[in-house]
Motif scaffolding. Sequence first.
Motif, short mmCIF file in Angstrom:
data_model
loop_
_atom_site.label_atom_id
_atom_site.label_comp_id
_atom_site.label_asym_id
_atom_site.label_seq_id
_atom_site.Cartn_x
_atom_site.Cartn_y
_atom_site.Cartn_z
N ILE A 125 -41.31 13.52 27.22
CA ILE A 125 -40.92 12.16 26.89
C ILE A 125 -42.06 11.21 27.26
O ILE A 125 -42.60 11.27 28.37
N ALA A 126 -42.44 10.35 26.33
CA ALA A 126 -43.40 9.28 26.60
C ALA A 126 -42.61 7.99 26.81
O ALA A 126 -41.64 7.73 26.08
N ILE A 127 -43.01 7.21 27.79
CA ILE A 127 -42.35 5.94 28.08
C ILE A 127 -43.40 4.85 28.10
O ILE A 127 -44.47 5.00 28.70
N ARG A 180 -41.25 16.78 31.11
CA ARG A 180 -42.58 16.26 31.40
C ARG A 180 -42.59 14.81 30.94
O ARG A 180 -42.21 14.50 29.80
N THR A 181 -43.00 13.90 31.82
CA THR A 181 -42.86 12.47 31.54
C THR A 181 -44.21 11.78 31.65
O THR A 181 -44.87 11.82 32.69
N LEU A 182 -44.59 11.12 30.54
CA LEU A 182 -45.84 10.36 30.49
C LEU A 182 -45.49 8.88 30.41
O LEU A 182 -44.80 8.45 29.48
N LEU A 183 -45.93 8.11 31.38
CA LEU A 183 -45.62 6.68 31.43
C LEU A 183 -46.88 5.87 31.14
O LEU A 183 -47.87 5.98 31.86
N PHE A 184 -46.83 5.06 30.08
CA PHE A 184 -47.99 4.27 29.66
C PHE A 184 -47.76 2.79 29.98
O PHE A 184 -46.72 2.23 29.63
N SER A 185 -48.75 2.18 30.61
CA SER A 185 -48.71 0.75 30.92
C SER A 185 -49.84 0.04 30.17
O SER A 185 -50.96 0.55 30.13
N ARG A 186 -49.54 -1.11 29.61
CA ARG A 186 -50.57 -1.82 28.85
C ARG A 186 -51.65 -2.41 29.74
O ARG A 186 -52.75 -2.68 29.28
N SER A 187 -51.36 -2.61 31.02
CA SER A 187 -52.36 -3.18 31.92
C SER A 187 -52.42 -2.37 33.21
O SER A 187 -51.66 -1.43 33.41
N GLU A 188 -53.34 -2.75 34.08
CA GLU A 188 -53.44 -2.10 35.38
C GLU A 188 -52.27 -2.50 36.29
O GLU A 188 -51.89 -1.77 37.20
N THR A 189 -51.72 -3.68 36.03
CA THR A 189 -50.65 -4.21 36.88
C THR A 189 -49.31 -3.54 36.54
O THR A 189 -48.93 -3.46 35.37
N ALA A 209 -41.71 12.25 41.85
CA ALA A 209 -41.06 13.06 40.81
C ALA A 209 -42.06 13.69 39.86
O ALA A 209 -41.68 14.49 39.00
N GLY A 210 -43.34 13.32 39.97
CA GLY A 210 -44.36 13.92 39.13
C GLY A 210 -44.59 13.23 37.80
O GLY A 210 -45.12 13.83 36.85
N VAL A 211 -44.20 11.96 37.71
CA VAL A 211 -44.45 11.20 36.48
C VAL A 211 -45.95 11.03 36.29
O VAL A 211 -46.67 10.67 37.24
N GLU A 212 -46.43 11.27 35.08
CA GLU A 212 -47.85 11.13 34.75
C GLU A 212 -48.11 9.68 34.32
O GLU A 212 -47.70 9.27 33.25
N LEU A 213 -48.77 8.92 35.18
CA LEU A 213 -48.96 7.49 34.95
C LEU A 213 -50.30 7.22 34.27
O LEU A 213 -51.35 7.67 34.74
N HIS A 214 -50.24 6.46 33.19
CA HIS A 214 -51.45 6.09 32.43
C HIS A 214 -51.56 4.56 32.44
O HIS A 214 -50.96 3.88 31.60
N ARG A 215 -52.32 4.04 33.38
CA ARG A 215 -52.49 2.58 33.47
C ARG A 215 -53.47 2.09 32.41
O ARG A 215 -54.38 2.80 32.00
#
Length: 263
Positions: free
Chosen positions: A134-136, A156-165, A179-185
């Motif tokens: 799942i992409a969030i 498997r969870t990929l979390l995308f943020s538009r900014s660094e904040t 929980a092992g969330v893959e964070l993409h800032r």
Amino acid sequence: MIKTVGVVGAGPAGVAAAIMLKRYGIEVLLFERRTVGGLLNNAWRVENFPPLEPCTGEELCRKLEDRLTDNDIAIINEEVTAIRDRIIVTRRARYKVDYALVATGTAPKRLPTLETCSRVVYEYRDIPPGTEVIAIYGAGDMAFDGAVRASLRGSRTLLFSRSETLRAIEPLKASAEKAGVELHRAESILRVEPDEALLKITTSLNVYSADALLICIGRESLIPRIDSDRCEIIGDARGEIYRQASIAIGDGIKSAMKIALEG
């Protein structure tokens, strides 16, 4: 004299108002287009309601539904499209009331260019069954809450943020990391293309494959058309920045008491 009140929305504010009105002997027509509890159905964990031990959103929604049953309040499963004077209009019928409380909550801020198929959703409960990746998209509490819930259920969870904040509160960010969330800032999603059983997600930095995409970039007030001075907007539908279940419940109780005591 107010004898019948229409309550539009069975989230925390609507349920609280309906129960309090019933306690005062006022007839209640409670409308809900989906399920009792509203957005609470998506919550991984509710920890900010002091009278209760921390629990899942689904558990809290079941408690709200039980209280409606205890008070003999039935749900009218119809979407309200307008309130005109003392008439509540749905897609199926019209209902006469003396007063209306609008507790319709919020709607998601949408990204139409990414809505390429039914596997792109705006609420956790709408994620297709069997989703393994799942992409969030988002950086607030709702995005992180969904990411934690998805990871803990084995996706498997990929979390995308538009900014660094990141706007989410610290406990949620810590839970996501644990929980092992893959964070993409600072990695915006640019395109979403259906690719057989998967989604091809193109970001500003890379290309990914996922089974579904959950978009959580903010919420805004959701209210029907209103042409009536016998109506009040309560709970999150007010559009205020402080949105919590406990605040909505208090708002619903206060409005019901004003109706009962002031007429």
